[in-house]
Each structure stands twice: as C-alpha cells, then as structure tokens.
Write a protein that holds these residues in place. Structure first.
Motif, short mmCIF file in Angstrom:
data_model
loop_
_atom_site.label_atom_id
_atom_site.label_comp_id
_atom_site.label_asym_id
_atom_site.label_seq_id
_atom_site.Cartn_x
_atom_site.Cartn_y
_atom_site.Cartn_z
N UNK A 190 5.50 10.01 8.10
CA UNK A 190 5.20 9.14 6.97
C UNK A 190 6.51 8.67 6.34
N UNK A 191 6.44 7.55 5.63
CA UNK A 191 7.61 6.99 4.96
C UNK A 191 7.71 7.61 3.57
N UNK A 192 8.86 8.20 3.26
CA UNK A 192 9.06 8.93 2.02
C UNK A 192 9.89 8.12 1.03
N UNK B 3 0.84 -1.20 0.00
CA UNK B 3 0.00 0.00 0.00
C UNK B 3 0.87 1.25 0.00
N UNK B 4 0.51 2.21 -0.85
CA UNK B 4 1.22 3.49 -0.85
C UNK B 4 0.34 4.57 -1.48
N UNK B 5 0.74 5.80 -1.27
CA UNK B 5 0.09 6.95 -1.89
C UNK B 5 1.13 7.67 -2.74
N UNK C 77 -2.86 9.64 -5.38
CA UNK C 77 -3.35 8.36 -5.89
C UNK C 77 -2.99 7.29 -4.86
N UNK C 78 -4.00 6.67 -4.29
CA UNK C 78 -3.79 5.62 -3.30
C UNK C 78 -3.85 4.27 -4.01
N UNK C 79 -2.82 3.45 -3.79
CA UNK C 79 -2.70 2.16 -4.46
C UNK C 79 -2.52 1.07 -3.40
N UNK D 204 -5.27 11.66 5.75
CA UNK D 204 -5.30 10.19 5.89
C UNK D 204 -4.51 9.45 4.82
N UNK D 205 -4.28 10.07 3.68
CA UNK D 205 -3.50 9.43 2.61
C UNK D 205 -2.00 9.58 2.83
N UNK D 206 -1.62 10.45 3.79
CA UNK D 206 -0.21 10.75 4.03
C UNK D 206 0.25 10.30 5.40
#
Length: 157
Positions: free
Chosen positions: A111-113, A3-5, A25-27, A77-79
């Motif tokens: 968050x993980x970059x 899962x990532x954005x 874009x959330x995947x 929430x996506x970040x």
C-alpha cells in the motif's frame, strides 16, 4: 489523489503488536464514504495501565472482542493496494500494523503510505485546534477522521 483511507490504531501496551482499537475512514473525491471502528482484543488481553489512562480502553472492554487476525479480512480491503494516510504513520501506525500482522502470521500488504505529521510537523491535537477539526483524541476513529481532514486540507480538496 481521489481516494484514500485514513487510519489510526490504539495499542494496549508499548509493544507494537498490541492493537486494541482500529479506526479507518475511507474518502473518495473529498467525501467520507465509509468508516470502520473496531475494538480489538490484544494478545492475552493484556494492558499497561498508562496506556489505558491515555485512551480509556481496558481489558474489560475487549474481553469479548475479536483478535486482530479475526478482523483483518474486514479491514484489509481499505489498506491493500490503497493510498493510506496516518498521523505519525511512519513512526507509529505503519509499524504497528506490520508488527501485528507478523504476530498473527499474516502477510503485510502493499500500500502507499502517507503521513500528515511529516507535512504539518505538529501533534494531532494542536493541529485540530488550529484548523477547527473536532477531535476526541486517542479514540482511533476520531483520530482517523481528523487525519483524513488534515490530508484533504493539504490536498486542497
């Protein structure tokens, strides 16, 4: 990583706190499950002409748009505590997010970059042409989609 954005920002000026468009874009498991696209009114709705020339967004387009602090609750929430990917993220998108959050007195989330530029070492338009990825360059949602596809190719999903 299941899962990532993928994110992209367009700015109105050279100031890193001048976001005028957000694309997310959330995947999950290789499938796009959510896309978010906001026009954002930058501080004082101020634009540099050369930036409008790049992305096509002008003050008239964001006159009635929300400011970043008004949309943060929708995109946080996506970040927050997520895996977040951007093309040239460390050079542009991540600092732009930080500076914009600080401008509005909002907390910078954990968050993980990840950065596709660090992997591919080429600009987004060239990579999209090489990998046959559709791109409307400098549209934040299109750039985020392309970044997400490049990340998936790198993950081999």
């Amino acid at each position: 990583m299941d899962s990532f954005t993928a994110i992209d920002f367009e700015t109105a000026t050279g100031y890193r706190n001048s976001i005028c468009q957000v694309g997310l874009v959330q995947i999950k498991n290789g499938i796009v499950i959510q896309e978010v696209d906001f026009l954002v009114q930058p501080p004082d709705n101020y634009y540099w002409n050369r930036f409008t020339d790049i992305h096509g967004i002008a003050a008239k387009d964001t006159l009635n748009s929300p400011t970043f602090d008004q949309i943060w609750q929708h995109i946080a929430p996506y970040i927050e505590n997520q895996n977040v990917v951007a093309h040239n993220g460390f050079g542009f998108d991540f600092p732009v997010l930080d500076k914009t959050l600080l401008h509005y007195g909002l907390t910078i989330p954990n968050y993980n970059k990840f950065c596709t530029y660090k992997i591919y070492r080429s600009n987004l338009a060239t990579l999209c042409e090489e990998h046959d990825i559709p791109l409307n360059h400098h549209d934040a949602l299109s750039d985020a989609r392309a970044c997400g596809e490049l990340w998936l190719k790198w993950l081999k999903i």
